[in-house]
Design a protein around this motif. Structure first.
Motif, short mmCIF file in Angstrom:
data_model
loop_
_atom_site.label_atom_id
_atom_site.label_comp_id
_atom_site.label_asym_id
_atom_site.label_seq_id
_atom_site.Cartn_x
_atom_site.Cartn_y
_atom_site.Cartn_z
N ASP A 137 0.83 -1.20 0.00
CA ASP A 137 0.00 0.00 0.00
C ASP A 137 0.87 1.26 0.00
OD1 ASP A 137 -2.79 1.15 0.34
OD2 ASP A 137 -1.81 2.01 2.10
N GLY A 138 1.93 1.24 0.80
CA GLY A 138 2.86 2.37 0.85
C GLY A 138 3.61 2.55 -0.46
N GLU A 139 3.98 1.43 -1.08
CA GLU A 139 4.71 1.47 -2.36
C GLU A 139 3.84 2.03 -3.49
OE1 GLU A 139 8.12 0.45 -3.10
OE2 GLU A 139 8.04 0.90 -0.96
N LEU A 140 2.53 1.89 -3.35
CA LEU A 140 1.61 2.37 -4.40
C LEU A 140 1.27 3.85 -4.26
CD1 LEU A 140 -0.81 -0.67 -4.72
CD2 LEU A 140 0.48 0.35 -6.60
N GLY A 142 1.07 7.50 -4.77
CA GLY A 142 1.46 8.38 -5.87
C GLY A 142 1.73 7.68 -7.18
N LYS A 143 1.42 6.38 -7.25
CA LYS A 143 1.66 5.61 -8.48
C LYS A 143 0.34 5.13 -9.07
CE LYS A 143 6.02 3.31 -7.24
NZ LYS A 143 6.46 1.96 -6.86
N THR A 144 0.31 5.03 -10.39
CA THR A 144 -0.86 4.44 -11.05
C THR A 144 -0.77 2.92 -10.97
OG1 THR A 144 -0.89 6.31 -12.57
CG2 THR A 144 -2.23 4.42 -13.18
N GLN A 149 4.07 4.23 -14.43
CA GLN A 149 3.06 4.62 -15.42
C GLN A 149 2.55 3.47 -16.29
OE1 GLN A 149 1.45 7.64 -15.36
NE2 GLN A 149 2.67 7.67 -13.50
N ASP A 150 3.33 2.38 -16.39
CA ASP A 150 2.93 1.26 -17.25
C ASP A 150 2.32 0.11 -16.44
OD1 ASP A 150 3.72 2.30 -19.76
OD2 ASP A 150 5.81 1.74 -19.37
N PHE A 151 1.17 -0.37 -16.91
CA PHE A 151 0.59 -1.59 -16.35
C PHE A 151 1.47 -2.75 -16.80
CE2 PHE A 151 -1.96 -5.40 -16.77
CZ PHE A 151 -2.74 -5.41 -15.63
N THR A 152 1.91 -3.56 -15.86
CA THR A 152 2.78 -4.70 -16.20
C THR A 152 2.17 -6.01 -15.70
OG1 THR A 152 4.08 -4.69 -14.15
CG2 THR A 152 4.85 -3.22 -15.94
N VAL A 153 2.86 -7.10 -16.03
CA VAL A 153 2.40 -8.43 -15.59
C VAL A 153 2.44 -8.55 -14.06
CG1 VAL A 153 2.89 -9.63 -17.75
CG2 VAL A 153 4.72 -9.39 -16.03
N ARG A 184 -8.69 0.19 -10.32
CA ARG A 184 -8.15 0.54 -11.64
C ARG A 184 -7.87 -0.73 -12.46
NH1 ARG A 184 -5.45 4.43 -8.57
NH2 ARG A 184 -3.46 3.30 -8.46
N VAL A 185 -7.29 -1.73 -11.81
CA VAL A 185 -6.99 -2.99 -12.51
C VAL A 185 -8.30 -3.65 -12.96
CG1 VAL A 185 -5.92 -5.27 -12.39
CG2 VAL A 185 -4.85 -3.35 -11.21
#
Length: 201
Positions: A137-140, A142-144, A149-153, A184-185
């Motif tokens: 949760d902390g790592e996320l 300010g990130k999408t 910025q890129d959705f990854t596997v 979002r996912v």
């Protein structure tokens, strides 16, 4: 390509990756409980380990283990940016996420699914899992997406395993960043197609 999957299991992750990549594939149900394929044959004849996911390439080569499978899929459609280029630091950061999700989150759920596990052990496992998810949760913040910025596997994999929180009665509500990211996912068309194909929507 053929993807052997079990509805809602960790094989949803490569299922999402295949949809995101836009590759041609056949999805074959291989339920983890019965190990019986739609044609009545034993799935263990395909994958002797009997678990999912398992990817069979067009030349008949088999590939097992979700983190390896999703990287293979991503590399077949580099223009989709589902994984950074091989050899870059960003690729190793993606592998770091895949390893963390596999060993700290995915395997963290295993004791909760085991009916033979004592309640005290389940509580210890659940507490440890929530600690790991608090860190995510902390790592996320300010990130999408996990990698920015890129959705990854890695996003597909984390989404798949955090889907198990609700049936295991783990409350993710305190984790605002994780909860917003999950929304979002879930809204991505490829994710909805994969979930619909597995009867999850």
């Amino acid at each position: 390509m053929k993807l052997y999957y079990s509805a809602g299991a960790c094989s949803l992750s490569p299922h999402i990756a295949l949809e995101e990549a836009g590759l041609k594939y056949e999805a074959i149900s291989a339920p983890t409980k019965t190990k019986q394929l739609p044609d009545g044959s034993d799935y263990r004849k395909v994958n002797p380990l009997g678990y999912v996911p398992y990817l069979v390439l067009d030349d008949g080569t088999g590939l097992r283990e979700g983190p390896a499978i999703v990287q293979y899929i991503a590399d077949q459609a580099p223009e989709k940016n589902l994984a950074p280029a091989n050899g870059t630091l960003a690729r190793y950061q993606l592998q770091s996420w895949l390893n963390f999700i596999g060993t700290e989150v995915h395997k963290g759920f295993s004791p909760l699914f085991n009916p033979a596990m004592p309640a005290e052990a389940k509580k210890l496992s659940a507490d440890r899992l929530l600690e790991r998810l608090k860190w995510v949760d902390g790592e996320l913040a300010g990130k999408t997406w996990l990698m920015g910025q890129d959705f990854t596997v890695a996003d597909a994999y984390l989404f798949t395993v955090t889907n198990w929180a609700k049936p295991m009665q783990l409350d993710l509500a305190p984790f605002a960043n994780l909860s917003a990211w999950r929304e979002r996912v879930a809204a991505r068309p490829a994710v909805q197609r994969a979930m619909k194909a597995e009867g999850l929507l």
